[in-house]
Structures are given as structure tokens and as C-alpha cells.
Design an enzyme around this catalytic site. Structure first.
Site, short mmCIF file in Angstrom:
data_model
loop_
_atom_site.label_atom_id
_atom_site.label_comp_id
_atom_site.label_asym_id
_atom_site.label_seq_id
_atom_site.Cartn_x
_atom_site.Cartn_y
_atom_site.Cartn_z
N GLY A 88 53.79 14.90 69.63
CA GLY A 88 54.44 15.40 70.84
C GLY A 88 53.71 15.14 72.13
N ARG A 182 49.26 12.28 58.18
CA ARG A 182 49.04 13.70 57.87
C ARG A 182 49.88 14.11 56.66
NH1 ARG A 182 48.63 15.96 63.76
NH2 ARG A 182 48.45 14.06 64.95
N ASP A 250 50.16 19.96 59.19
CA ASP A 250 50.26 18.77 60.04
C ASP A 250 48.91 18.42 60.66
OD1 ASP A 250 50.97 21.29 61.46
OD2 ASP A 250 50.84 20.03 63.23
N ASP A 260 41.76 16.85 65.42
CA ASP A 260 42.62 17.69 66.25
C ASP A 260 41.98 19.06 66.53
OD1 ASP A 260 44.71 18.19 67.87
OD2 ASP A 260 46.13 18.73 66.30
#
Length: 448
Positions: A88, A182, A250, A260
Site C-alpha cells: 500500500g 510474504r 503479512d 518491516d
């Protein structure tokens, strides 16, 4: 090494990604370039101007992807299934072989909106980028398999966020990681009953990420590797005293490489209830629950693979996670203690004594491991058993690095993160960040 561009991701086909365009930023101010990582992929020779063209304006790297790709995936977020996510505010920008022949992905964070941005602006705060640099550098030094922060470029936009003072500065980050795939990619394919995409993903991961030839049961082969790699990662998190904060499915890479970094923290002490995210009110991803959380995510991978494999061998493979985690945390803790393994029973008893001592004493973790590696084991009744069990062990390397003579350990607790950010935010002073990165790398050299 020579630059070796790749396009392996295209094997997956358009069902698993969307071509996207990067944002056109008003400014591109280079704030951090990781030449230590760039040399491993043949990009250390780029001038700053070329670096900005590729990692701020996203001019394609010759021979790699002609257009960025936003990958499609789903995921469980705090155990609630969400079919409306995907890349996103980032995309896969390029693929390259590193100096060991591994396929590496250059992925972004803060590069603009994609079809999966929903109501987000697709941007990254500069503070978020600085925090990711600090997390990845510290984890790498502490022996955790992690993505690396390759580039941070300030982009000149003012962002509004509800959980930090706004407006705040913006940036775009480029990560170097071993795979952009992922668990959530498998979940999305299973959700849509897309057997063909599941088989493509399985084949892609086996060939390009595990460098294995698919056998008679490729889904079981893949799950076996995923269980082994993620169990080892869970052990490395514990030995590093690291709390990721958001171990959703994810956010779990098929290679078992951590990535992340949002609300991460390093635990000050061995406190199993310590959490990183203010919104994790139930402690789902607390320090001591991270192995359970990662195991649960891998269970979702196994559930997705049921479309192309029998349940019994999937379950049997999943059941190996506990033993593999135990082996992983023992290896990681012995490594951080600075001793060579002895034998299975002795190593397990040593680690159990270590955990009891750390939990009961609540000694600062960084101080404990620093002093122990330096040959100054802690005193006190909480560590009597540990000292006894350590007697037959030998050091895994000498202690002649000058780091071990330092009065204080190199740490990365939240107060120091905020101090580094305050210097940037208030005075545009980047010296504390660069000094900290140098200090962390010195720690890594002492431990390596």
C-alpha cells in the site's frame, strides 16, 4: 562485485502483482546510503546523483524491472483476516544477485499510493525511516537475519499522522532483502481458490529463494524450509531482546528474514510481557510470545497450502517448529554469550539457567551480555547456576576487540532513539544518527 540485475519475479505472472508508478516528490535529499550493503550487489560505485535518480526518482536499474510492482497479498492482522491489503505504500523496485548468488529484492516504503493504499497517502515519515535504519543496523549487529536499510531520501512533503506530532517530514526508504514474498501472498491465493498461483508461488520460492529443485511434494518441501527459517528467526529475536511489535502474517517473509519495522523496541530486561506497540493492549506480540506468534503465522501458510497438498504431512511438518525453535534460541543465546556449543543436554540446561537468571535478576540485557562476553560475568545469587554450568564451555572467539574495554555497552533503547530523532527534528543534525550507526557496526565487528 559486478552488478547482476534480475527479473525473476515476472515468473509469477500478473495475477500476483500490479505495475505502479512512483510518487513525484517535490525534493530528493539524500540522508543515508548504505555502501556496506551496496557493495554486495554491485551498486556502491553509484554517484550520489545516480543514487538519487534510482532511489528517489525510481529510474529503473538497467536490466532489472522496467516498472515497479506492487505485490498482492492478504493477511491476518492481530489474528483478524484482512483481504484488503497488499503493497500500500511500497513496491518491488528491482531484483539483483548478491555476492553469494542469492536473489535480492529492492523494496520501498513511502514511495506513493498503489491500488492497495485504501485511505492511506502512501508516504513514510522521516522519523519512521530513521527508526528503520536503527532497527536494521542493530539487528544485523546482534546476529539477527534482517532486511537492511539501503537508502533514505527526504522528500520535502509535510505529513499528518495521528500518533505523532504533525505536520512531520517525509521520506522514502529502500530496503535490501532476500525476497519480497510474504505468507500473505499464499493466503491471498488460497482465499481465491487459485491453485495455479499457489503452485507458481511454491515453485518460485523453492527455486529462487531456497535454491532447491522442487521434488515430488513441493508444498511440503516449502513448508519444511519455512518452519526451519522462521523458528530460527524467533530464537534470534529472543537472544537479541528484540520485540518486533506487529508479527502479522503479512509481515512474515518466506525466507525467515525479519523486516518491516514499525513500533519496534529492544527490551530493557528479560521481561516476557514487554510490548512494543501501544495498541497491542492484550500483549499478543509481547517479547515472550513472539515464538508463539510466528508459529501461528506459519500455521496460516500451512492452511493455505492445503489446496495443493495433503493435510497430514503439512501437520507433521508444522509440529517440528517447537524443536527447531528450541535449537534456534539455544544457538542464538550461546552465540551472544560468546561460547561454543558443547552438547544438546548441556546447552539446553545452560540456556534455561541463563533465562532464569535474567528473569529473576532483571539485570539490563545489554549490560549483562556486554560484561559476560568481555569476561566479566555478573555476580549475585541469581546467576550461581549459570556460572557453574558455564565452567566447561570455551570462548567462541577472543576478546581483544577494543569494544570489550568500553565502560558501557552499545544499546538501542527507546530513549536514545528519541534523542537521535530530536537532533534531526529540532536542529537538522544528522551527526548523532551517523555516529550511532558507526557504533553499532563496531559492536557487530566485536561480536562477528
Amino acid at each position: 562485485m559486478d552488478f547482476s540485475p534480475q527479473q525473476a519475479i515476472l515468473e509469477l505472472g500478473p495475477a500476483l502483482y500490479d505495475p505502479v508508478a512512483p510518487a513525484d516528490f517535490p525534493q530528493t535529499i539524500l540522508r543515508f546510503r548504505n555502501d556496506r550493503a551496496a557493495v554486495e550487489i554491485g551498486l556502491d560505485g553509484l554517484s550520489d546523483a545516480d543514487w538519487i535518480r534510482h532511489f528517489g526518482r525510481f529510474q529503473p536499474l538497467p536490466g532489472s524491472l522496467e516498472q515497479p510492482l506492487a505485490l498482492r497479498y492478504h493477511g491476518h492482522q492481530f489474528r483478524v483476516y484482512n483481504p484488503e491489503i497488499g503493497d500500500g505504500r511500497g513496491f518491488l523496485f528491482a531484483q539483483i544477485l548478491d555476492d553469494t548468488g542469492r536473489l535480492m529484492d529492492l523494496g520501498t516504503k513511502g514511495s506513493g499510493q498503489t491500488p492497495y493504499s485504501r485511505f492511506g497517502d502512501g508516504r513514510l515519515t522521516l522519523k519512521g525511516g530513521v527508526r528503520e535504519i536503527l532497527a536494521t543496523e542493530m539487528l544485523e549487529a546482534l546476529g539477527v537475519r534482517t532486511s537492511r536499510s539501503l537508502s533514505l531520501i527526504e522528500t520535502g512533503e509535510s505529513l499528518h499522522r495521528g500518533d505523532e506530532p504533525s505536520p512531520t517530514r517525509s521520506a522514502v526508504l529502500v530496503r535490501l532483502s532476500h525476497s519480497h514474498i510474504r505468507i500473505g501472498a499464499f493466503q491471498r491465493a488460497a482465499y481465491h481458490h487459485d491453485d495455479e498461483s499457489l503452485r507458481r508461488l511454491t515453485d518460485y520460492v523453492l527455486r529462487n529463494l531456497y535454491r532447491e529443485t522442487p521434488g515430488d511434494a513441493p508444498a511440503i518441501q516449502l513448508l519444511d524450509q519455512a518452519v526451519a527459517r522462521t523458528a530460527r528467526l524467533a530464537g534470534q529475536y529472543m537472544a537479541a531482546g528484540f520485540v518486533h511489535g506487529v508479527l502479522n502474517s503479512d509481515n512474515i517473509n518466506l525466507t525467515g528474514e525479519s523486516f518491516d519495522y514499525g513500533p519496534w523496541r529492544f527490551a530493557p530486561t528479560w521481561d516476557v510481557a514487554f510490548t512494543a506497540a501501544y495498541f497491542d493492549q492484550n500483549g499478543l506480540y509481547a517479547f515472550g510470545r513472539q515464538p508463539e506468534a510466528i508459529h501461528w503465522d506459519v500455521m496460516q501458510l500451512a492452511a493455505s497450502l492445503r489446496l495443493i497438498a495433503e493435510s497430514d504431512p503439512l501437520i507433521k511438518t508444522l509440529e517440528t517448529f517447537g524443536d527447531r525453535y528450541q535449537a534456534g534460541v539455544i544457538d542464538a543465546l550461546l552465540w551472544r554469550l560468546g561460547v561454543k556449543p558443547l552438547d544438546g543436554a548441556s546447552d539446553l540446561a545452560l540456556v534455561q539457567a541463563l533465562e532464569r537468571g535474567l528473569r529473576e535478576s532483571q539485570v539490563p540485557l545489554d549490560r549483562f551480555f556486554h560484561d559476560h562476553f568481555a569476561g566479566r560475568p555478573p555476580e549475585g545469587p541469581g546467576f550461581e547456576e549459570l556460572r557453574s554450568r558455564l565452567q566447561p564451555y570455551s570462548a567462541r572467539k577472543n576478546r581483544d576487540h577494543p569494544y570489550w574495554s568500553d565502560a558501557r555497552p552499545c544499546s538501542m533503547l527507546i530513549d536514545e532513539v528519541e534523542e537521535i530523532w530530536s537532533a534531526i527534528d529540532e536542529r537538522d543534525d544528522w551527526a548523532p544518527l551517523h555516529a550511532k550507526v558507526a557504533a553499532i557496526r563496531r559492536l557487530g565487528e566485536a561480536l562477528a
